[in-house]
Scaffold this motif. Structure first.
Motif, mmCIF file in Angstrom:
data_model
loop_
_atom_site.group_PDB
_atom_site.id
_atom_site.type_symbol
_atom_site.label_atom_id
_atom_site.label_comp_id
_atom_site.label_asym_id
_atom_site.label_seq_id
_atom_site.Cartn_x
_atom_site.Cartn_y
_atom_site.Cartn_z
ATOM 1 N N ALA A 260 9.243 4.345 7.923
ATOM 2 C CA ALA A 260 8.880 4.913 9.225
ATOM 3 C C ALA A 260 8.269 6.292 9.017
ATOM 4 N N GLN A 261 7.118 6.502 9.629
ATOM 5 C CA GLN A 261 6.433 7.801 9.558
ATOM 6 C C GLN A 261 6.887 8.650 10.744
ATOM 7 N N PRO A 262 7.215 9.930 10.529
ATOM 8 C CA PRO A 262 7.692 10.791 11.618
ATOM 9 C C PRO A 262 6.533 11.320 12.486
ATOM 10 N N VAL A 263 5.881 10.406 13.183
ATOM 11 C CA VAL A 263 4.759 10.776 14.050
ATOM 12 C C VAL A 263 4.949 10.116 15.413
ATOM 13 N N ILE A 264 4.187 10.591 16.382
ATOM 14 C CA ILE A 264 4.207 9.987 17.706
ATOM 15 C C ILE A 264 2.798 9.491 18.001
ATOM 16 N N PRO A 265 2.605 8.248 18.360
ATOM 17 C CA PRO A 265 3.620 7.203 18.471
ATOM 18 C C PRO A 265 4.143 6.782 17.102
ATOM 19 N N PRO A 266 5.305 6.122 17.092
ATOM 20 C CA PRO A 266 5.911 5.719 15.816
ATOM 21 C C PRO A 266 4.956 4.876 14.977
ATOM 22 N N HIS A 267 4.983 5.100 13.704
ATOM 23 C CA HIS A 267 4.130 4.401 12.743
ATOM 24 C C HIS A 267 5.053 3.884 11.650
ATOM 25 N N VAL A 268 5.142 2.574 11.525
ATOM 26 C CA VAL A 268 6.021 1.966 10.527
ATOM 27 C C VAL A 268 5.189 1.090 9.611
ATOM 28 N N ASP A 269 5.366 1.298 8.323
ATOM 29 C CA ASP A 269 4.685 0.488 7.312
ATOM 30 C C ASP A 269 5.705 -0.400 6.619
ATOM 31 N N TYR A 270 5.270 -1.602 6.295
ATOM 32 C CA TYR A 270 6.112 -2.557 5.586
ATOM 33 C C TYR A 270 5.432 -2.912 4.268
ATOM 34 N N SER A 271 6.231 -3.020 3.228
ATOM 35 C CA SER A 271 5.712 -3.404 1.913
ATOM 36 C C SER A 271 6.794 -4.192 1.185
ATOM 37 N N LEU A 272 6.426 -4.762 0.071
ATOM 38 C CA LEU A 272 7.384 -5.511 -0.737
ATOM 39 C C LEU A 272 8.086 -4.590 -1.718
ATOM 40 N N THR A 273 9.320 -4.909 -2.003
ATOM 41 C CA THR A 273 10.044 -4.254 -3.086
ATOM 42 C C THR A 273 9.657 -4.964 -4.383
ATOM 43 N N ASP A 274 10.137 -4.478 -5.495
ATOM 44 C CA ASP A 274 9.873 -5.165 -6.770
ATOM 45 C C ASP A 274 10.385 -6.596 -6.718
ATOM 46 N N ARG A 275 11.567 -6.793 -6.145
ATOM 47 C CA ARG A 275 12.127 -8.143 -6.028
ATOM 48 C C ARG A 275 11.255 -8.997 -5.114
ATOM 49 N N GLY A 276 10.699 -8.394 -4.069
ATOM 50 C CA GLY A 276 9.802 -9.116 -3.170
ATOM 51 C C GLY A 276 8.539 -9.579 -3.879
ATOM 52 N N TYR A 277 7.984 -8.707 -4.729
ATOM 53 C CA TYR A 277 6.797 -9.109 -5.506
ATOM 54 C C TYR A 277 7.138 -10.219 -6.492
ATOM 55 N N GLU A 278 8.304 -10.139 -7.105
ATOM 56 C CA GLU A 278 8.737 -11.195 -8.030
ATOM 57 C C GLU A 278 8.823 -12.531 -7.296
ATOM 58 N N LEU A 279 9.371 -12.501 -6.089
ATOM 59 C CA LEU A 279 9.499 -13.720 -5.291
ATOM 60 C C LEU A 279 8.139 -14.256 -4.859
ATOM 61 N N THR A 280 7.243 -13.388 -4.391
ATOM 62 C CA THR A 280 5.950 -13.883 -3.903
ATOM 63 C C THR A 280 5.112 -14.476 -5.026
ATOM 64 N N ALA A 281 5.349 -14.044 -6.245
ATOM 65 C CA ALA A 281 4.651 -14.667 -7.374
ATOM 66 C C ALA A 281 5.027 -16.147 -7.474
ATOM 67 N N LEU A 282 6.206 -16.500 -7.000
ATOM 68 C CA LEU A 282 6.647 -17.894 -6.988
ATOM 69 C C LEU A 282 6.232 -18.609 -5.696
ATOM 70 N N LEU A 283 6.183 -17.876 -4.595
ATOM 71 C CA LEU A 283 5.845 -18.483 -3.304
ATOM 72 C C LEU A 283 4.360 -18.790 -3.160
ATOM 73 N N ILE A 284 3.510 -17.956 -3.716
ATOM 74 C CA ILE A 284 2.062 -18.158 -3.549
ATOM 75 C C ILE A 284 1.608 -19.520 -4.072
ATOM 76 N N PRO A 285 2.074 -19.980 -5.247
ATOM 77 C CA PRO A 285 1.687 -21.342 -5.651
ATOM 78 C C PRO A 285 2.196 -22.413 -4.680
ATOM 79 N N LEU A 286 3.362 -22.213 -4.090
ATOM 80 C CA LEU A 286 3.883 -23.166 -3.108
ATOM 81 C C LEU A 286 3.010 -23.197 -1.864
ATOM 82 N N VAL A 287 2.652 -22.027 -1.352
ATOM 83 C CA VAL A 287 1.803 -21.941 -0.162
ATOM 84 C C VAL A 287 0.421 -22.528 -0.459
ATOM 85 N N THR A 288 -0.105 -22.255 -1.634
ATOM 86 C CA THR A 288 -1.398 -22.806 -2.041
ATOM 87 C C THR A 288 -1.332 -24.327 -2.095
#
Length: 129
Positions: A87-115
């Motif tokens: 969350a960025q301390p600005v008005i209006p609120p600004h929230v960014d979402y990203s993957l953690t290292d574990r999230g990137y590890e998981l998506t490396a497995l999910l992308i072939p499934l989605v493909t």
């Protein structure tokens, strides 16, 4: 419609120490699998594999997701340690979402499934008609 004959690749097997456990009703992996293999969980994770996204970008990217479901999915994936909410301390609120290292590890497995799902969806759905 005639089914295609496919060559079957050498299948991977579950490691011996988890082979029986994942099938048990109380195995924690079932909860994790439920979170990451839900329709919206997979799509949000794959979208975030492309880089950091704001709420509105994720909502547009995963077409059809309701605000409630997006909020619920993001909270679950954040709690599971797969998504990082910044969350960025600005008005209006600004929230960014990203993957953690574990999230990137998981998506490396999910992308072939989605493909695979994308590449085979038409044939599978045609076969149901």
């Amino acid at each position: 419609m005639e089914a295609k004959t496919l060559s079957v690749p050498q299948l991977a097997h579950l490691p011996a120490d988890s082979a029986d456990g994942v099938f048990q009703a109380g195995c924690p992996s079932r909860t994790v699998l439920d979170h990451i293999t839900s329709k919206w969980g997979v799509l949000i994770l794959v979208a975030l594999s492309e880089g950091e996204h704001r709420w509105s970008e994720l909502r547009r990217r995963a077409e059809g997701i309701s605000e409630k479901m997006l909020a619920q999915t993001l909270k679950t994936l954040e709690r599971d340690g797969l998504v990082l909410r910044k969350a960025q301390p600005v008005i209006p609120p600004h929230v960014d979402y990203s993957l953690t290292d574990r999230g990137y590890e998981l998506t490396a497995l999910l992308i072939p499934l989605v493909t695979w799902a994308y590449d085979n969806a038409d044939d599978i759905l045609d076969g149901q008609r």
